[in-house]
Scaffold this active site. Structure first.
Site, PDB file in Angstrom:
ATOM      1  N   HIS A 163      -8.671  -8.059 -46.051  1.00  0.00           N
ATOM      2  CA  HIS A 163      -8.010  -9.408 -46.846  1.00  0.00           C
ATOM      3  C   HIS A 163      -7.503 -10.191 -45.641  1.00  0.00           C
ATOM      4  CE1 HIS A 163      -7.086  -6.467 -50.850  1.00  0.00           C
ATOM      5  NE2 HIS A 163      -8.148  -7.009 -50.589  1.00  0.00           N
ATOM      6  N   ASN A 172      -9.113   1.319 -50.788  1.00  0.00           N
ATOM      7  CA  ASN A 172      -8.913   0.384 -50.104  1.00  0.00           C
ATOM      8  C   ASN A 172      -9.356   0.302 -48.470  1.00  0.00           C
ATOM      9  OD1 ASN A 172      -7.987  -1.437 -51.920  1.00  0.00           O
ATOM     10  ND2 ASN A 172      -6.108  -0.494 -51.890  1.00  0.00           N
ATOM     11  N   ARG A 218      -5.554   6.785 -55.179  1.00  0.00           N
ATOM     12  CA  ARG A 218      -6.321   5.445 -55.401  1.00  0.00           C
ATOM     13  C   ARG A 218      -6.398   4.483 -54.275  1.00  0.00           C
ATOM     14  NH1 ARG A 218      -6.693   1.821 -60.830  1.00  0.00           N
ATOM     15  NH2 ARG A 218      -8.256   0.067 -59.888  1.00  0.00           N
ATOM     16  N   HIS A 272     -16.061 -11.179 -50.327  1.00  0.00           N
ATOM     17  CA  HIS A 272     -15.059  -9.973 -50.201  1.00  0.00           C
ATOM     18  C   HIS A 272     -15.779  -8.658 -49.455  1.00  0.00           C
ATOM     19  CE1 HIS A 272     -11.890  -6.919 -51.119  1.00  0.00           C
ATOM     20  NE2 HIS A 272     -13.071  -6.364 -51.839  1.00  0.00           N
ATOM     21  N   LYS A 283     -15.458   5.828 -58.497  1.00  0.00           N
ATOM     22  CA  LYS A 283     -14.569   4.961 -59.041  1.00  0.00           C
ATOM     23  C   LYS A 283     -13.579   5.718 -60.200  1.00  0.00           C
ATOM     24  CE  LYS A 283     -12.064   1.268 -58.840  1.00  0.00           C
ATOM     25  NZ  LYS A 283     -12.379  -0.244 -58.392  1.00  0.00           N
ATOM     26  N   GLU A 333     -19.324  -2.263 -50.775  1.00  0.00           N
ATOM     27  CA  GLU A 333     -18.305  -1.224 -51.582  1.00  0.00           C
ATOM     28  C   GLU A 333     -19.122   0.169 -52.051  1.00  0.00           C
ATOM     29  OE1 GLU A 333     -15.255  -1.586 -51.808  1.00  0.00           O
ATOM     30  OE2 GLU A 333     -14.743  -3.763 -52.310  1.00  0.00           O
ATOM     31  N   ARG A 343       0.876 -11.590 -74.204  1.00  0.00           N
ATOM     32  CA  ARG A 343       1.447 -10.473 -73.516  1.00  0.00           C
ATOM     33  C   ARG A 343       0.430  -9.176 -73.750  1.00  0.00           C
ATOM     34  NH1 ARG A 343       6.336 -11.704 -76.491  1.00  0.00           N
ATOM     35  NH2 ARG A 343       7.885 -12.615 -74.892  1.00  0.00           N
ATOM     36  N   GLU A 348      -2.106   3.438 -58.667  1.00  0.00           N
ATOM     37  CA  GLU A 348      -2.185   3.743 -57.178  1.00  0.00           C
ATOM     38  C   GLU A 348      -0.848   4.031 -56.585  1.00  0.00           C
ATOM     39  OE1 GLU A 348      -4.490   0.537 -55.355  1.00  0.00           O
ATOM     40  OE2 GLU A 348      -3.106   0.460 -53.476  1.00  0.00           O
TER      41      GLU A 348
END
Lengths: 360, 360
Positions: B251, B244, B240, B264, B226, B184, B120, B236
């Site tokens: 994607h 994208n 944020r 990517h 960033k 990016e 966890r 997000e």
């Protein structure tokens, strides 16, 4: 209906406990983000309660989808978890869709973990249908699946927005499951609530006989204890670990026998006897106290002896415990009846002797 | 060495950017909880840098274990993730052990998700070794694996305790990977930093030629963008999502072609051209602006056309996007060069036309 609050700041949430809560979509609606719900249940609980829950929500204008998982701890694995993800994606569930876990501890643990991970987190509601999940696993945000090398090894702390504990569901609960739940109820008395422990000693037979008032009271008191501990220590940096009395021994039993052989509560009862025996060997509680604990579990029709797997196997399995720190096993033991402590200094020989003494 | 801070309250952490940071265990030690580290890397990066990282840590008295995963987006799945869990359990890693992800975006995403889930949650450090991971994926705590129906669908927001971006690693980075990272970098200019965009238009050839000072500056400026966005909107809920830009289209390309076919960053470049074309169709930017974006990507040796998969297939794949809300696709588009917005009202016909126009 009783309502308790789990005080976690902006992640605070209510626990509603009572009869006939299922059909009441009005209790759920305020906690939805959008009018879409994905229900996760299993092959035992689904046929009993799924349609009632769906009908209430659909009547209130909520679109629902559902997935019915196989039943039992043996299925608390990645493969079954992935069936939830498959359904969520196939049904185009969004990250604003609310996941509702309808079932016992396994369904709640897996549903909660799926909700924690799907699109990095979607809203989540627990509708526990077993005594064990109502008094323990549905409250506090621990979610997980098992790994072949250890129980609950892969998971997340992820709080629900609501816990809806409908006592009606206990009417259909098998005796063995009721007993398993009582193991966790008794735990609260042993670790931090001596007054509750005394009440349990006086009233355990009413619980076994499914006396409604007694069950309602025991659930409420248990949830109150759980909520207090979780509010004080959400991610188990300290006090929360005390809720794991008997669990390190118990997880070894569950993992060693293969998940699903023993119910979690059964393993916890036998494991608690090992912790009690070790506490006695350390001079913290006396033989009479051990006998009192044993008598309570026996009245709850729970095992008070662990299976013979060999002490070495127990110790090996226990070495994977999440509470191990710097290679040292830390155990929850009893300083007194009603007062648990975390202890990392028990000699290996005494641990082995306690396991040996409580296997049969 | 430059140091930036990601301001996230009690989860704040530094990003160190510079040369020769690898051997410097002194940068890592303050962020460990105990003297144990589990390193996750892959078959490409491992042979280059694993021993140097381990040697520094071991010399400082830290016990290390490591797992070397197969390389590439095609392996960002449960099966590979589970190899990390197998190693952690077999090596008896504790929840106080720190997981260090040494590699590019795939290693960081999987290492981070493993750290989020193991017992966890265990401490986590990012050591990104590609331009893309240094400027984007290692910062901000997004972790995930892919599902056959959608990229990054299963994951967690889980912040590292430290990001160590050693620019030396770019010396061994293949040209194709360098270009993918530039996609990016250019993104930050397009969505929120017109001054940086102008600098990129003046200096892109220096970046492609691997000019050290230019790379260091671009990485720092990207990380600063960033870090600001993440600090303002960790999970997000709003701003944020603007990071994208081009990613919903991208994607679809990655999932549609099969993970790993396109890098990517390559898919993001082609996807950004679709977003730019749609923005033009909505009257927000003109043809000259679209041409400027295209020229930048071309100078970075990135694809500016998507693969022909059929518009319907694009739309189908995009419908699984995490930003879909109430069944409505929300896209990051350009109000102007240097200013992105979230838009949920683009007519389906215009979306289709934009895709069609940018496929070849």
């Amino acid at each position: 209906m009783q309502t308790l609050n789990v005080a976690l700041g902006e992640r605070a949430y209510p626990i509603h406990i009572g009869r006939g809560l299922f059909g009441r979509a009005d209790l759920i609606l305020p906690h939805l983000k959008t009018q879409r719900v994905a229900i996760v249940t299993n092959t035992v609980v689904g046929p009993l309660y799924l349609e009632r829950l769906r009908a209430g929500l659909e009547a209130a204008g909520v679109r629902t989808v559902a997935v019915v998982l196989p039943d039992g701890e043996a299925h608390k694995d990645w493969e079954t978890l992935n069936r939830i993800f498959d359904m969520l994606l196939a049904e185009r569930c969004e990250r604003s869709t609310t996941l509702v876990a309808l079932g016992g501890g396994v369904v709640g643990d897996m549903g909660g973990f799926a909700a924690a991970c799907y699109q990095r987190g979607m809203p989540f509601i627990q509708v526990p249908t077993t005594l064990l999940s109502q008094v323990d696993s549905s409250v506090g945000g621990k979610t997980a699946i098992n790994h072949p090398l250890g129980k609950n090894m892969i998971g997340a702390f992820y709080q629900p927005r609501l816990v809806l504990a409908d006592i009606d569901t206990l009417d259909t609960l098998p005796d063995r499951e009721l007993s398993a739940g009582l193991a966790e109820v008794i735990k609260y008395g042993l670790i931090r609530d001596p007054e509750f422990l005394a009440w349990l000693e006086a009233n355990l037979d009413r619980l076994v006989a499914r006396d409604t008032d007694a069950l309602a009271w025991a659930i409420e008191r248990s949830c109150r204890n759980k909520a207090e501990v979780v509010a004080a220590d959400e991610t188990e940096q300290g006090e929360r670990a005390l809720l794991n009395l008997g669990h390190t021994f118990g997880h070894a039993i569950e993992t060693g026998l293969g998940y699903g052989e023993w119910l979690h509560g059964e393993a916890v009862a036998a494991g608690t006897m090992m912790a009690a025996e070790l506490s006695r060997r350390l001079g913290w509680i006396d033989t009479a106290a051990v006998a009192r604990i044993e008598a309570l579990f026996e009245r709850a029709r729970l095992p008070v002896w662990g299976p013979r797997m060999g002490v070495e196997r127990y110790v090996e399995l226990m070495s994977h415990d999440k509470k191990v720190e710097a290679g040292k096993l830390r155990l929850v033991l009893l300083r007194a009846l009603g007062r648990a402590v975390m202890h990392g200094e028990a000699p290996a020989g005494e641990i082995a002797a306690a396991i040996e003494a409580r296997c049969r």
